[in-house]
Design an enzyme around this catalytic site. Structure first.
Site, PDB file in Angstrom:
ATOM      1  N   HIS A  63       0.872  -1.173   0.000  1.00 38.19           N
ATOM      2  CA  HIS A  63       0.000   0.000   0.000  1.00 38.19           C
ATOM      3  C   HIS A  63       0.911   1.225   0.000  1.00 38.19           C
ATOM      4  CE1 HIS A  63      -3.557  -2.487   1.100  1.00 38.19           C
ATOM      5  NE2 HIS A  63      -2.644  -3.202   1.715  1.00 38.19           N
ATOM      6  N   LEU A  64       0.984   1.903  -1.132  1.00 37.67           N
ATOM      7  CA  LEU A  64       1.892   3.041  -1.269  1.00 37.67           C
ATOM      8  C   LEU A  64       1.221   4.379  -1.006  1.00 37.67           C
ATOM      9  CD1 LEU A  64       4.044   1.874  -4.322  1.00 37.67           C
ATOM     10  CD2 LEU A  64       4.538   1.692  -1.881  1.00 37.67           C
ATOM     11  N   ARG A  65      -0.100   4.386  -0.868  1.00 33.55           N
ATOM     12  CA  ARG A  65      -0.883   5.518  -0.364  1.00 33.55           C
ATOM     13  C   ARG A  65      -0.965   6.736  -1.284  1.00 33.55           C
ATOM     14  NH1 ARG A  65      -3.266   2.015   2.828  1.00 33.55           N
ATOM     15  NH2 ARG A  65      -2.373   1.732   4.912  1.00 33.55           N
ATOM     16  N   HIS A 180      -9.380 -10.435  -0.832  1.00 36.50           N
ATOM     17  CA  HIS A 180      -9.164 -10.210   0.593  1.00 36.50           C
ATOM     18  C   HIS A 180     -10.268 -10.966   1.303  1.00 36.50           C
ATOM     19  CE1 HIS A 180      -8.315  -7.983   4.332  1.00 36.50           C
ATOM     20  NE2 HIS A 180      -9.622  -7.821   4.432  1.00 36.50           N
ATOM     21  N   HIS A 233      -2.799 -12.627   1.721  1.00 28.75           N
ATOM     22  CA  HIS A 233      -2.421 -12.811   3.137  1.00 28.75           C
ATOM     23  C   HIS A 233      -3.179 -13.943   3.842  1.00 28.75           C
ATOM     24  CE1 HIS A 233      -5.918 -10.232   3.417  1.00 28.75           C
ATOM     25  NE2 HIS A 233      -5.250  -9.133   3.131  1.00 28.75           N
ATOM     26  N   ASP A 306       2.366  -7.052   2.501  1.00 31.20           N
ATOM     27  CA  ASP A 306       1.167  -6.278   2.830  1.00 31.20           C
ATOM     28  C   ASP A 306       1.574  -4.994   3.554  1.00 31.20           C
ATOM     29  OD1 ASP A 306      -1.528  -5.706   2.729  1.00 31.20           O
ATOM     30  OD2 ASP A 306      -2.037  -6.854   4.523  1.00 31.20           O
TER      31      ASP A 306
END
Length: 434
Positions: A63-65, A180, A233, A306
């Site tokens: 998650h690079l936002r 997910h 995950h 993750d």
């Protein structure tokens, strides 16, 4: 200009799949590995004695936002964290603001990553518009722009009819659909794994069945559609059993596990530390053992961090109110190779699950192109690792903008000391290249 990495232990999958593990020099020229052998010469040389030279690591879930939450992480700091940890290719989740659910956003992420010019950022497109779970996103446009998979990030795709259509579109465009797996009704707002630890702590529990029930349901539709399906995950022993059976039946199913689920259990939450809160939660010792077995036998294809940066205001709360997630790009390699040192997972399997395994799961490149492989003619994406280096995890040691990891203050063994992307040195911890 030729760069020679001299006298290291060269290990990793070669083009065609054969495994390489030899003491050798590696010569990189014009962006590719030109030669592996002894007595090589180059314009510049790096002493790699005592070091491992591996394919650059590949992470299927970060998650690079950016865009939208740059106060937590941005593409520059996220990419810096990636190369610091030895990752040369990362797959960026679509839960940005705006959501990566159309071609314009996918294009923007790719252009911004090119400006940063550190690691390779491969966007994952949203399954549904706005991650709302109601209408399919612009899948054709995202694929054309460079999306490598479809996912609704930290949201479970719950509508079965929509799942069917999404899988059919994914099959049409030859993309894996990433789930997910989390039934929110079964979770009932739980923060930690359902079991004795949750009872002792007085915290609302989340049962492992909230994950496995979704996977069991989804596999019926996967068999019906024949589309590629990837479980993010994995955390529960029952999920492992379902995946193992699906693989036995020949379904096009892949899966990943995080370093923290491989190395921690629900007992880490016993201090009420909000930094231990993740989704899915840390599970029981029996679940952890099942995950390790699944990694060993290949039921789980990849280790994915993750990497989930969170701001202080979201983490410095009581555990149940805190945001779930932890960063992991810079600690992953040391954590999982610790399993090999302890004799729990073969060293080769750990490295495969960080390189060729994820590359194959998302079909990120041909066997002769990379990523995830090493050999003459292959792009020069390399991780140079010092297996004996000890270091203490601290905010000053981390390149990520966020510092939300329960490992702060922990001493780890093993660290990436140099990273090459396309033959270019993008990380040099010790200044070895002069």
């Amino acid at each position: 200009m030729d760069l020679v990495l001299r006298g290291g232990r060269v290990l990793g999958a070669q083009p065609g799949g054969a495994w390489l593990d030899v003491p050798a020099d590696v010569r990189v020229s014009n962006g590719v590995v030109a030669e592996i052998g002894g007595g090589l010469r180059g314009d510049r040389e790096v002493d790699a004695r005592g070091l491992w030279i591996m394919p650059g690591l590949v992470d299927l879930r970060v998650h690079l936002r950016e865009p939208g939450a740059e106060h937590e992480e941005d593409l520059a700091t996220g990419a810096a964290a990636a190369v610091s940890g030895g990752f040369t290719t990362v797959c960026a989740q679509p839960d940005t603001q705006p959501v990566n659910d159309q071609r314009t956003v996918t294009d923007w992420i790719i252009r911004r990553a090119a400006e940063v010019n550190l690691c390779r950022v491969r966007p994952v497109g949203a399954i549904t518009r706005g991650l709302g779970g109601e209408h399919l996103a612009e899948i054709a446009g995202m694929k054309a722009a460079g999306a490598v998979a479809l996912s609704d990030g930290e949201r479970c795709l719950r509508d079965l009819a929509l799942l069917r259509r999404a899988l059919e579109y994914a099959r049409t465009f030859d993309l894996p659909l990433v789930q997910h797996a989390l039934d929110v009704e079964l979770c009932e707002g739980g923060s930690v794994n359902e079991g004795p630890t949750a009872t002792r702590l007085g915290l609302r529990p989340q049962p492992a069945a909230a994950e496995s029930a979704i996977v069991a349901r989804d596999l019926e539709v996967v068999e019906w559609t024949g589309a590629r399906y990837h479980v993010a995950h994995v955390s529960a022993a029952r999920t492992v059993a379902l995946l193992r059976d699906a693989r036995r039946r020949g379904l096009p199913v892949t899966a990943e596990v995080t370093p923290h689920h491989l190395t921690m259990t629900e007992e880490a939450c016993a201090s009420y530390d909000p930094l231990t809160k993740v989704t899915p939660p840390l599970r029981s010792p029996a679940d952890r053992a099942a995950l390790i077995d699944a990694l060993c036998d290949g039921t789980i294809d990849a280790i994915a961090t993750d990497h989930a940066p969170e701001g202080l205001t979201d983490k410095e709360l009581e555990l149940e109110a805190a945001a779930p997630g932890m960063i992991g790009l810079e600690t992953a390699l040391a954590l999982v190779l610790g399993l090999a040192r302890d004799g729990l997972v073969p060293e080769r399997r750990v490295i495969e699950a960080l390189t060729i395994g994820p590359a194959r799961a998302f079909a990120l490149g041909g066997e002769g192109e990379g990523p995830g492989i090493i050999g003459p003619g292959v792009v020069g994406d390399l991780c140079i690792y010092d297996p004996a280096r000890t270091w203490t995890v601290s905010p000053g040691e981390l390149s990520s903008k966020a510092k939300n990891t329960p490992l702060l203050g922990t001493t780890l063994t093993g660290r990436c000391v140099m990273t090459l992307v396309g033959g270019r040195v993008v990380h040099d911890r010790d200044g070895r290249l002069t």
